[in-house]
Design a protein around this motif. Structure first.
Motif, PDB file in Angstrom:
ATOM      1  N   GLU A   3       0.830  -1.198   0.000  1.00  0.00           N
ATOM      2  CA  GLU A   3       0.000   0.000   0.000  1.00  0.00           C
ATOM      3  C   GLU A   3       0.864   1.248   0.000  1.00  0.00           C
ATOM      4  O   GLU A   3       0.554   2.227  -0.698  1.00  0.00           O
ATOM      5  CB  GLU A   3      -0.934   0.001   1.218  1.00  0.00           C
ATOM      6  CG  GLU A   3      -1.901   1.191   1.220  1.00  0.00           C
ATOM      7  CD  GLU A   3      -2.830   1.172   2.405  1.00  0.00           C
ATOM      8  OE1 GLU A   3      -3.949   1.716   2.284  1.00  0.00           O
ATOM      9  OE2 GLU A   3      -2.446   0.626   3.463  1.00  0.00           O
ATOM     10  N   ILE A   7       0.701   4.107  -2.775  1.00  0.00           N
ATOM     11  CA  ILE A   7       0.425   5.498  -2.388  1.00  0.00           C
ATOM     12  C   ILE A   7       1.536   6.423  -2.884  1.00  0.00           C
ATOM     13  O   ILE A   7       1.281   7.510  -3.422  1.00  0.00           O
ATOM     14  CB  ILE A   7       0.267   5.615  -0.863  1.00  0.00           C
ATOM     15  CG1 ILE A   7      -1.031   4.929  -0.406  1.00  0.00           C
ATOM     16  CG2 ILE A   7       0.271   7.079  -0.427  1.00  0.00           C
ATOM     17  CD1 ILE A   7      -1.194   4.842   1.089  1.00  0.00           C
ATOM     18  N   ARG A  10       1.063   7.008  -6.509  1.00  0.00           N
ATOM     19  CA  ARG A  10      -0.059   7.914  -6.753  1.00  0.00           C
ATOM     20  C   ARG A  10       0.329   9.357  -6.449  1.00  0.00           C
ATOM     21  O   ARG A  10       0.021  10.272  -7.229  1.00  0.00           O
ATOM     22  CB  ARG A  10      -1.255   7.477  -5.899  1.00  0.00           C
ATOM     23  CG  ARG A  10      -2.445   8.434  -5.879  1.00  0.00           C
ATOM     24  CD  ARG A  10      -3.020   8.714  -7.238  1.00  0.00           C
ATOM     25  NE  ARG A  10      -3.473   7.512  -7.913  1.00  0.00           N
ATOM     26  CZ  ARG A  10      -4.006   7.492  -9.128  1.00  0.00           C
ATOM     27  NH1 ARG A  10      -4.163   8.608  -9.805  1.00  0.00           N
ATOM     28  NH2 ARG A  10      -4.364   6.354  -9.685  1.00  0.00           N
ATOM     29  N   GLN A 193      -4.681  -2.978  -4.695  1.00  0.00           N
ATOM     30  CA  GLN A 193      -4.622  -1.525  -4.490  1.00  0.00           C
ATOM     31  C   GLN A 193      -5.348  -0.764  -5.598  1.00  0.00           C
ATOM     32  O   GLN A 193      -4.804   0.148  -6.224  1.00  0.00           O
ATOM     33  CB  GLN A 193      -3.158  -1.083  -4.403  1.00  0.00           C
ATOM     34  CG  GLN A 193      -2.343  -1.765  -3.320  1.00  0.00           C
ATOM     35  CD  GLN A 193      -2.925  -1.549  -1.937  1.00  0.00           C
ATOM     36  OE1 GLN A 193      -3.381  -0.457  -1.610  1.00  0.00           O
ATOM     37  NE2 GLN A 193      -2.913  -2.594  -1.124  1.00  0.00           N
ATOM     38  N   ASP A 194      -6.608  -1.131  -5.818  1.00  0.00           N
ATOM     39  CA  ASP A 194      -7.356  -0.484  -6.889  1.00  0.00           C
ATOM     40  C   ASP A 194      -7.675   0.976  -6.599  1.00  0.00           C
ATOM     41  O   ASP A 194      -8.056   1.732  -7.505  1.00  0.00           O
ATOM     42  CB  ASP A 194      -8.656  -1.258  -7.172  1.00  0.00           C
ATOM     43  CG  ASP A 194      -9.496  -1.458  -5.928  1.00  0.00           C
ATOM     44  OD1 ASP A 194      -9.041  -2.175  -5.009  1.00  0.00           O
ATOM     45  OD2 ASP A 194     -10.600  -0.899  -5.869  1.00  0.00           O
ATOM     46  N   LYS A 195      -7.483   1.405  -5.381  1.00  0.00           N
ATOM     47  CA  LYS A 195      -7.698   2.812  -5.034  1.00  0.00           C
ATOM     48  C   LYS A 195      -6.581   3.687  -5.598  1.00  0.00           C
ATOM     49  O   LYS A 195      -6.801   4.873  -5.874  1.00  0.00           O
ATOM     50  CB  LYS A 195      -7.771   2.962  -3.503  1.00  0.00           C
ATOM     51  CG  LYS A 195      -8.039   4.377  -3.028  1.00  0.00           C
ATOM     52  CD  LYS A 195      -8.155   4.416  -1.507  1.00  0.00           C
ATOM     53  CE  LYS A 195      -8.400   5.844  -1.005  1.00  0.00           C
ATOM     54  NZ  LYS A 195      -8.504   5.887   0.486  1.00  0.00           N
ATOM     55  N   TYR A 196      -5.405   3.115  -5.793  1.00  0.00           N
ATOM     56  CA  TYR A 196      -4.239   3.903  -6.202  1.00  0.00           C
ATOM     57  C   TYR A 196      -3.687   3.526  -7.568  1.00  0.00           C
ATOM     58  O   TYR A 196      -3.021   4.341  -8.220  1.00  0.00           O
ATOM     59  CB  TYR A 196      -3.123   3.750  -5.157  1.00  0.00           C
ATOM     60  CG  TYR A 196      -3.560   4.065  -3.753  1.00  0.00           C
ATOM     61  CD1 TYR A 196      -3.883   5.365  -3.377  1.00  0.00           C
ATOM     62  CD2 TYR A 196      -3.695   3.057  -2.796  1.00  0.00           C
ATOM     63  CE1 TYR A 196      -4.306   5.663  -2.087  1.00  0.00           C
ATOM     64  CE2 TYR A 196      -4.108   3.350  -1.502  1.00  0.00           C
ATOM     65  CZ  TYR A 196      -4.413   4.646  -1.153  1.00  0.00           C
ATOM     66  OH  TYR A 196      -4.832   4.938   0.120  1.00  0.00           O
ATOM     67  N   ASP A 198      -4.190   2.288 -11.517  1.00  0.00           N
ATOM     68  CA  ASP A 198      -5.225   2.435 -12.535  1.00  0.00           C
ATOM     69  C   ASP A 198      -5.232   1.348 -13.597  1.00  0.00           C
ATOM     70  O   ASP A 198      -6.271   1.053 -14.176  1.00  0.00           O
ATOM     71  CB  ASP A 198      -5.056   3.797 -13.233  1.00  0.00           C
ATOM     72  CG  ASP A 198      -5.184   4.944 -12.263  1.00  0.00           C
ATOM     73  OD1 ASP A 198      -6.309   5.217 -11.809  1.00  0.00           O
ATOM     74  OD2 ASP A 198      -4.154   5.570 -11.933  1.00  0.00           O
ATOM     75  N   ILE A 218      -8.614  -4.211 -10.749  1.00  0.00           N
ATOM     76  CA  ILE A 218      -8.019  -3.169 -11.574  1.00  0.00           C
ATOM     77  C   ILE A 218      -8.105  -3.595 -13.046  1.00  0.00           C
ATOM     78  O   ILE A 218      -8.002  -4.773 -13.365  1.00  0.00           O
ATOM     79  CB  ILE A 218      -6.543  -2.933 -11.178  1.00  0.00           C
ATOM     80  CG1 ILE A 218      -6.439  -2.636  -9.676  1.00  0.00           C
ATOM     81  CG2 ILE A 218      -5.935  -1.796 -11.992  1.00  0.00           C
ATOM     82  CD1 ILE A 218      -5.005  -2.658  -9.157  1.00  0.00           C
TER      83      ILE A 218
END
Length: 446
Positions: A3, A7, A10, A193-196, A198, A218
């Motif tokens: 993570e 991060i 990102r 880590q699909d939040k960060y 793409d 993702i």
């Protein structure tokens, strides 16, 4: 840990979007200079990988083709890697390009503008130079990248990644813009880590691509097997047929754009086919032939290196001196066979017939459809893309060699120049409607 890496990537991506795009070329120049200086260090690390890999090849745990891909010391390969950076730097920026522009109404303009995808997670096997290829493309296109090479290239990729990070630290692009990881567990965690992240870009066989798709939410752009074919049509010129078929197979057999299947028009079985077969066998290629093409070799030099094919052979990426051969009744059957058996990578027809050329280009469901040309041309550098992340065999976003254009998406930018701003009521609910007039795409309004 994963993570934190995601991060950091990102944050680096977001920070880089506020840096002048011209700084990307400064960063590329810094990386090339650093890699030029560190050549001996990189090759020493690569030699360790090669030394560790050779016993695995001898034990049958690693293919000879992967060993070939691993070798950065092969004549010209390191220089080609450096030249790829220069070639990418020389290309126009793929971002900030207006691809659609309309006036929606007086004082209200809409532009569609190319922009980076964001954070890329690229997973690849063997080839350590891919670290540099992807770093160059990512930086030029404005995408942050997290890279994971195969365990067989760990020494090479670790050194290359460190040198790239150190070079970036001397520029206005964040040093965490390109990062690498080395373990399978880190990949599993990064895929969550699909939040960060793409886009995931696995570069390897179908097993790798399928595994990645099954592990993540993702978006995945797959770079899978290269089961490529050459088809000799009824009007094929003998000289062209031999040149194209032989080079497509032997130029670099470990490459994903090497030919693995040869299809022969039924009218050529007793004429052109034995000549092509003898030319292939003369350079060390073994033939896996169907009944018709095998029988036609009786009494020829090629017969000693030809055996009966199985259906599985036509689904196989040999990555070595073997090619599967089959007779077909015409271009339509050739297309049908390839669409069913191939990986939709690259396929070539040898023909003098315009109708066959047209049918090939329209009917073949492959990313690269060639006419009278070696399948080995399917390559980002040869296409003038600078280099490539890989060759996508999918049908979304990008297809074929993925260079800069395959690493950008777009956003819509709507700008009102009216003194009181624009609202829907100006155009609807009794307003003046929309004009939808095309306007210049020359420059985005910001």
């Amino acid at each position: 840990m994963a993570e934190q890496i995601a991060i950091a990537a990102r944050r680096a991506f977001e920070a880089s979007q506020l840096v002048a795009a011209s700084e990307r070329d400064v960063a590329l120049a810094s990386i090339r200079e650093a890699l030029t200086t560190a050549r001996d260090e990189v090759l020493a690390a690569n030699a360790k990988d090669m030394e560790a890999a050779k016993p695995l090849v001898e034990a049958g745990k690693l293919s000879a083709s992967l060993l070939s891909r691993l070798d950065l010391g092969r004549p010209g390969k390191y220089d080609a890697m450096l030249q790829g950076i220069t070639d990418v730097a020389a290309l126009p920026l793929p971002t900030g390009v207006v691809t659609f522009a309309k006036e929606l109404g007086p004082g209200l303009e809409l532009h569609r503008v190319t922009c980076p995808v964001g954070v890329l997670l690229v997973i690849f096997e063997a080839r350590p130079e891919v670290v540099v290829n992807i770093a160059a493309l990512a930086i030029k296109s404005g995408n942050a990248a997290i890279l994971k090479g195969g365990k067989e290239s760990v020494n090479s990729t670790t050194v290359l990644s460190r040198i790239i990070a150190e070079a970036l630290a001397k520029t206005s692009i964040p040093s965490t813009f390109v990062q690498s990881v080395s373990t399978r567990s880190e990949i599993s965690a990064l895929l969550a880590q699909d939040k960060y992240i793409d886009l995931v870009m696995p570069r390897g066989g179908n097993e790798l691509v399928t595994s990645i798709k099954n592990q993540t939410k993702i978006a995945v752009m797959g770079h899978a097997d290269g089961i490529c074919a050459v088809y000799l049509d009824k009007t094929a010129d003998e000289h062209k047929a031999i040149r194209v078929a032989v080079e497509s197979k032997i130029d670099y057999m470990a490459a994903c754009n090497a030919a693995e299947t040869l299809l022969v028009h039924e009218s050529l079985v007793s004429t052109l086919w034995p000549k092509v077969a003898n030319a292939l066998v003369a350079v060390g290629v073994s033939l896996r032939a169907d009944a018709a093409t095998l029988a036609a070799l009786a009494g020829t030099p090629a017969a000693a290196n030809a055996t009966a094919s199985t259906e599985e052979d036509y689904y196989t990426e040999f990555l070595g001196p073997i090619i599967a051969v089959k007779v077909v009744s015409g271009v339509n059957e050739a297309i049908e066979h390839i669409n069913l058996h191939s990986s939709h990578h690259t396929d070539s027809i040898v023909t003098e017939d315009e109708a066959s050329m047209s049918a090939w280009a329209r009917g073949l469901d492959s990313a690269n459809c060639f006419i009278n040309a070696s399948t080995r041309f399917a390559d980002g550098t040869r296409y003038g893309l600078g280099t490539e992340v890989g060759i996508s065999t999918g049908k979304t976003h990008a297809r074929g060699p993925v260079g800069l254009d395959g690493l950008v998406i777009y956003k819509y930018v709507l700008r009102s120049t009216k003194d009181d701003g624009s609202v829907i009521a100006d155009h609807e609910k009794g307003g003046k409607g929309y004009t939808h007039t095309d306007i210049s795409r020359e420059q985005a309004p910001f």
